[in-house]
Design a protein around this motif. Structure first.
Motif, PDB file in Angstrom:
ATOM      1  N   PRO A  52      35.641  41.988  33.002  1.00 10.66           N
ATOM      2  CA  PRO A  52      34.904  40.800  32.535  1.00 10.66           C
ATOM      3  C   PRO A  52      35.344  39.523  33.237  1.00 10.66           C
ATOM      4  CG  PRO A  52      35.635  42.129  30.681  1.00 10.66           C
ATOM      5  CD  PRO A  52      36.321  42.664  31.883  1.00 10.66           C
ATOM      6  N   ILE A  53      36.634  39.419  33.579  1.00  6.65           N
ATOM      7  CA  ILE A  53      37.131  38.238  34.294  1.00  6.65           C
ATOM      8  C   ILE A  53      36.488  38.157  35.664  1.00  6.65           C
ATOM      9  CG2 ILE A  53      39.202  37.140  35.238  1.00  6.65           C
ATOM     10  CD1 ILE A  53      40.814  38.590  33.050  1.00  6.65           C
ATOM     11  N   TRP A  54      36.420  39.308  36.351  1.00  8.62           N
ATOM     12  CA  TRP A  54      35.814  39.344  37.690  1.00  8.62           C
ATOM     13  C   TRP A  54      34.312  39.073  37.625  1.00  8.62           C
ATOM     14  CZ3 TRP A  54      32.167  42.457  40.178  1.00  8.62           C
ATOM     15  CH2 TRP A  54      32.102  42.309  41.560  1.00  8.62           C
ATOM     16  N   MET A  55      33.628  39.693  36.669  1.00 13.01           N
ATOM     17  CA  MET A  55      32.178  39.516  36.550  1.00 13.01           C
ATOM     18  C   MET A  55      31.815  38.066  36.275  1.00 13.01           C
ATOM     19  SD  MET A  55      30.350  42.355  36.987  1.00 13.01           S
ATOM     20  CE  MET A  55      28.875  42.264  35.975  1.00 13.01           C
ATOM     21  N   ALA A  56      32.614  37.376  35.467  1.00 13.14           N
ATOM     22  CA  ALA A  56      32.329  35.982  35.126  1.00 13.14           C
ATOM     23  C   ALA A  56      32.438  35.065  36.335  1.00 13.14           C
ATOM     24  CB  ALA A  56      33.269  35.514  34.020  1.00 13.14           C
ATOM     25  N   ALA A  57      33.202  35.486  37.343  1.00 18.50           N
ATOM     26  CA  ALA A  57      33.406  34.651  38.526  1.00 18.50           C
ATOM     27  C   ALA A  57      32.355  34.890  39.608  1.00 18.50           C
ATOM     28  CB  ALA A  57      34.794  34.910  39.118  1.00 18.50           C
ATOM     29  N   GLN A  58      31.445  35.840  39.388  1.00 17.88           N
ATOM     30  CA  GLN A  58      30.448  36.166  40.406  1.00 17.88           C
ATOM     31  C   GLN A  58      29.169  35.357  40.195  1.00 17.88           C
ATOM     32  OE1 GLN A  58      31.758  38.278  42.765  1.00 17.88           O
ATOM     33  NE2 GLN A  58      33.470  37.968  41.354  1.00 17.88           N
ATOM     34  N   LYS A  59      28.551  34.971  41.295  1.00 20.56           N
ATOM     35  CA  LYS A  59      27.280  34.267  41.260  1.00 20.56           C
ATOM     36  C   LYS A  59      26.290  35.040  42.127  1.00 20.56           C
ATOM     37  CE  LYS A  59      25.136  29.716  41.899  1.00 20.56           C
ATOM     38  NZ  LYS A  59      25.344  28.319  42.363  1.00 20.56           N
ATOM     39  N   ALA A  69      22.340  37.514  42.087  1.00 16.10           N
ATOM     40  CA  ALA A  69      21.007  37.629  41.484  1.00 16.10           C
ATOM     41  C   ALA A  69      21.058  38.493  40.229  1.00 16.10           C
ATOM     42  CB  ALA A  69      20.034  38.230  42.494  1.00 16.10           C
ATOM     43  N   PRO A  70      20.143  38.265  39.271  1.00 18.86           N
ATOM     44  CA  PRO A  70      20.137  39.078  38.042  1.00 18.86           C
ATOM     45  C   PRO A  70      20.054  40.568  38.310  1.00 18.86           C
ATOM     46  CG  PRO A  70      18.699  37.174  37.798  1.00 18.86           C
ATOM     47  CD  PRO A  70      19.144  37.180  39.224  1.00 18.86           C
ATOM     48  N   ALA A  71      19.279  40.970  39.320  1.00 16.68           N
ATOM     49  CA  ALA A  71      19.158  42.400  39.633  1.00 16.68           C
ATOM     50  C   ALA A  71      20.507  42.976  40.037  1.00 16.68           C
ATOM     51  CB  ALA A  71      18.136  42.610  40.742  1.00 16.68           C
ATOM     52  N   THR A  72      21.294  42.200  40.783  1.00 20.04           N
ATOM     53  CA  THR A  72      22.621  42.665  41.198  1.00 20.04           C
ATOM     54  C   THR A  72      23.548  42.793  39.999  1.00 20.04           C
ATOM     55  OG1 THR A  72      22.314  41.581  43.349  1.00 20.04           O
ATOM     56  CG2 THR A  72      24.565  42.187  42.733  1.00 20.04           C
ATOM     57  N   VAL A  73      23.446  41.844  39.066  1.00 17.39           N
ATOM     58  CA  VAL A  73      24.264  41.914  37.844  1.00 17.39           C
ATOM     59  C   VAL A  73      23.953  43.183  37.074  1.00 17.39           C
ATOM     60  CG1 VAL A  73      24.767  40.816  35.637  1.00 17.39           C
ATOM     61  CG2 VAL A  73      24.471  39.410  37.681  1.00 17.39           C
ATOM     62  N   ILE A  74      22.670  43.486  36.919  1.00 15.36           N
ATOM     63  CA  ILE A  74      22.265  44.683  36.173  1.00 15.36           C
ATOM     64  C   ILE A  74      22.772  45.942  36.858  1.00 15.36           C
ATOM     65  CG2 ILE A  74      20.296  46.026  35.379  1.00 15.36           C
ATOM     66  CD1 ILE A  74      20.768  43.450  33.815  1.00 15.36           C
ATOM     67  N   LYS A  75      22.651  46.018  38.182  1.00 18.57           N
ATOM     68  CA  LYS A  75      23.122  47.200  38.913  1.00 18.57           C
ATOM     69  C   LYS A  75      24.621  47.385  38.745  1.00 18.57           C
ATOM     70  CE  LYS A  75      19.506  46.937  42.459  1.00 18.57           C
ATOM     71  NZ  LYS A  75      19.221  46.623  43.890  1.00 18.57           N
ATOM     72  N   ARG A  76      25.361  46.287  38.832  1.00 18.02           N
ATOM     73  CA  ARG A  76      26.818  46.379  38.679  1.00 18.02           C
ATOM     74  C   ARG A  76      27.194  46.796  37.259  1.00 18.02           C
ATOM     75  NH1 ARG A  76      28.824  40.969  42.063  1.00 18.02           N
ATOM     76  NH2 ARG A  76      28.336  41.805  44.130  1.00 18.02           N
ATOM     77  N   GLN A  77      26.507  46.243  36.270  1.00 20.85           N
ATOM     78  CA  GLN A  77      26.802  46.618  34.886  1.00 20.85           C
ATOM     79  C   GLN A  77      26.524  48.097  34.654  1.00 20.85           C
ATOM     80  OE1 GLN A  77      24.384  43.809  32.707  1.00 20.85           O
ATOM     81  NE2 GLN A  77      26.074  42.344  32.492  1.00 20.85           N
TER      82      GLN A  77
END
Length: 449
Positions: free
Chosen positions: A68-75, A77-85
């Motif tokens: 969660p610490i790493w994810m919060a520091a990333q900027k 696209a929403p599609a990339t966030v969903i793929k990573r999750q």
């Protein structure tokens, strides 16, 4: 000054004590001798004085706590966030969630990857994400360095199936290899699909647009005239434009939370009540984890906002298409509403055309359909983008124009800094694509006859 303390009577009774940067005492157990503990503590204090100390406690942070610490520091696209999750929740957290950061390395990653039964491409994507997170851990001071950085994470060697008879060897398919088309294949798909669906395939092969750029293309951004000077004469060309703000259609699965989830439950209650009122039997549907939404947004990166030259034959096809097309978007669905295509919906159109289909005889309520022989099994719209770049390389199109057409960024390359696109390069590319279309058409029609 560092010192040692004896704790217990086991095989490793000594622990090191040293002064941390904030003045508090730190400790590290597990040493066999007093001297070993003192040496370790002194090394820590020397590293602190040199400004290269890494806190052992932070290195023992469980992977799931750092994510969660790493994810919060990333900027991204929403599609990339969903793929990573999705990769994290389905693969990495179950595999490494309780593992300490300092215990993850190339060997543990390879061992985990070899046990997975999902597609090899999924395993590779998960391990790439794992390496990115470990790099973030190093940047945040949890690790000295990423032990996976620059290391080959998966073997490409053949997979041997010992159950096969007579010493035959089974090879694992390459999940990442895209099927690309010859000009005659592209023309046959264009003919078989017909309408806007066929024109989409031809346009993808002859422009190299990404799926989102093609599906979100507005008629105001196509058939734009441009004039260059070539050998003292005007060189006229026609382009399409990928808008930097709304130049791509994005299809992203968002998690349903709060009001949206409450709205879903309300609609489901109303549906069940309506069924009960009519005397119908109905079961409550499973609560969805997310909802897929379509929206227009920026293309993949800054260099993806670009203009792409259209070969003359495609200009004529688009002019004819748009003259009869009542919708704002060039390649939306052909229905009255003119909705955006979803990847899955278009795949259901493309798959039988490329892979072939069986005939279905006429029966009550169904007019029947004819058999389609395979044209290019496994071909996708991503494969069409591969096709265009392959054609450009085969036609010796200059790298500067290839990168410009595909929307690729040139990074860390001195040649890319100094090279530029010229009108002559553009003309040669358009002439080669026009010749490919005519050759593909001739060969495809010859196969039919």
């Amino acid at each position: 000054m560092a010192y040692a303390e004896k704790r217990g009577t086991g095989k490793t009774p000594w622990r090191a004590r040293y002064k941390r940067p904030d003045g508090t005492l730190g400790s590290e157990p597990g040493f066999r001798t007093k001297k070993a503990a003192e040496d370790w503590g002194e090394d820590q204090e020397a590293a602190i004085r040199a400004g290269r100390w890494q806190d052992p406690e932070k290195a023992r942070t469980p992977f799931a706590e750092f994510v969660p610490i790493w994810m919060a520091a990333q900027k991204v696209a929403p599609a990339t966030v969903i793929k990573r999750q999705r990769l994290l929740t389905r693969h990495l957290i179950p595999g490494f969630g309780t593992t300490k950061l300092c215990e993850i390395n190339i060997f543990t990653a390879r061992a985990w990857g070899n046990k997975q039964t999902c597609a090899q491409s999924t395993v590779n994507h998960a391990l790439t994400l794992l390496s990115m997170i470990l790099t973030g851990a190093a940047d945040a001071g949890y690790l000295l360095a990423n032990p996976m950085y620059g290391r080959r994470r998966q073997s490409d060697r053949a997979v041997h199936d010992v159950s096969q008879q007579q010493g035959e060897v089974a090879h694992a398919p390459d999940d990442d290899e895209e099927v690309w088309a010859q000009p005659e294949d592209a023309y046959r798909l264009y003919q078989r699909l017909g309408g806007v669906e066929g024109l989409m395939v031809a346009s993808a092969c002859y422009t190299g647009l990404r799926w989102g750029e093609l599906a979100g293309l507005h008629r105001s951004n196509v058939l734009l005239p441009r004039v260059d000077d070539l050998d003292g004469k005007p060189f006229e060309r026609t382009v399409l434009r990928i808008d930097p703000k709304v130049g791509a259609l994005h299809e992203v699965e968002f998690a349903l939370e709060g009001e949206e989830l409450a709205s879903w439950h309300k609609a489901e209650d109303e549906r069940l009540a309506a069924c009960l009122e009519k005397g119908w039997k109905a079961n409550r549907r499973k609560e969805p984890k997310g909802q897929v939404r379509l929206y227009l947004g920026p293309p993949k990166n800054k260099t993806s906002a670009r203009e792409v030259d259209l070969p003359p034959f495609l200009v004529k096809l688009w002019e004819r298409h748009l003259a009869e097309w009542s919708h704002d978007y060039v390649f939306c669905t052909p229905g009255a509403a003119g909705a955006w295509w979803r990847r899955g919906n278009y795949s259901r159109v493309l798959r039988p055309a490329a892979d072939g289909r069986d005939a279905i005889p006429v029966k009550r309520g169904f007019a029947g359909r004819g058999e389609w022989a395979p044209i290019l099994p496994g071909f996708t719209m991503r494969g069409a983008r591969h096709t265009h770049d392959t054609w450009m390389k085969e036609d010796r199109v200059d790298r500067a124009l290839r990168f410009k057409t595909q929307g690729w960024a040139v990074t860390g390359d001195i040649e890319g800094v100094y090279e530029h696109v010229t009108p002559q390069m553009r003309k040669e590319r358009l002439d080669a694509l026009e010749a490919r279309w005519e050759r593909g058409k001739r060969l495809a029609l010859a196969q039919v006859s």
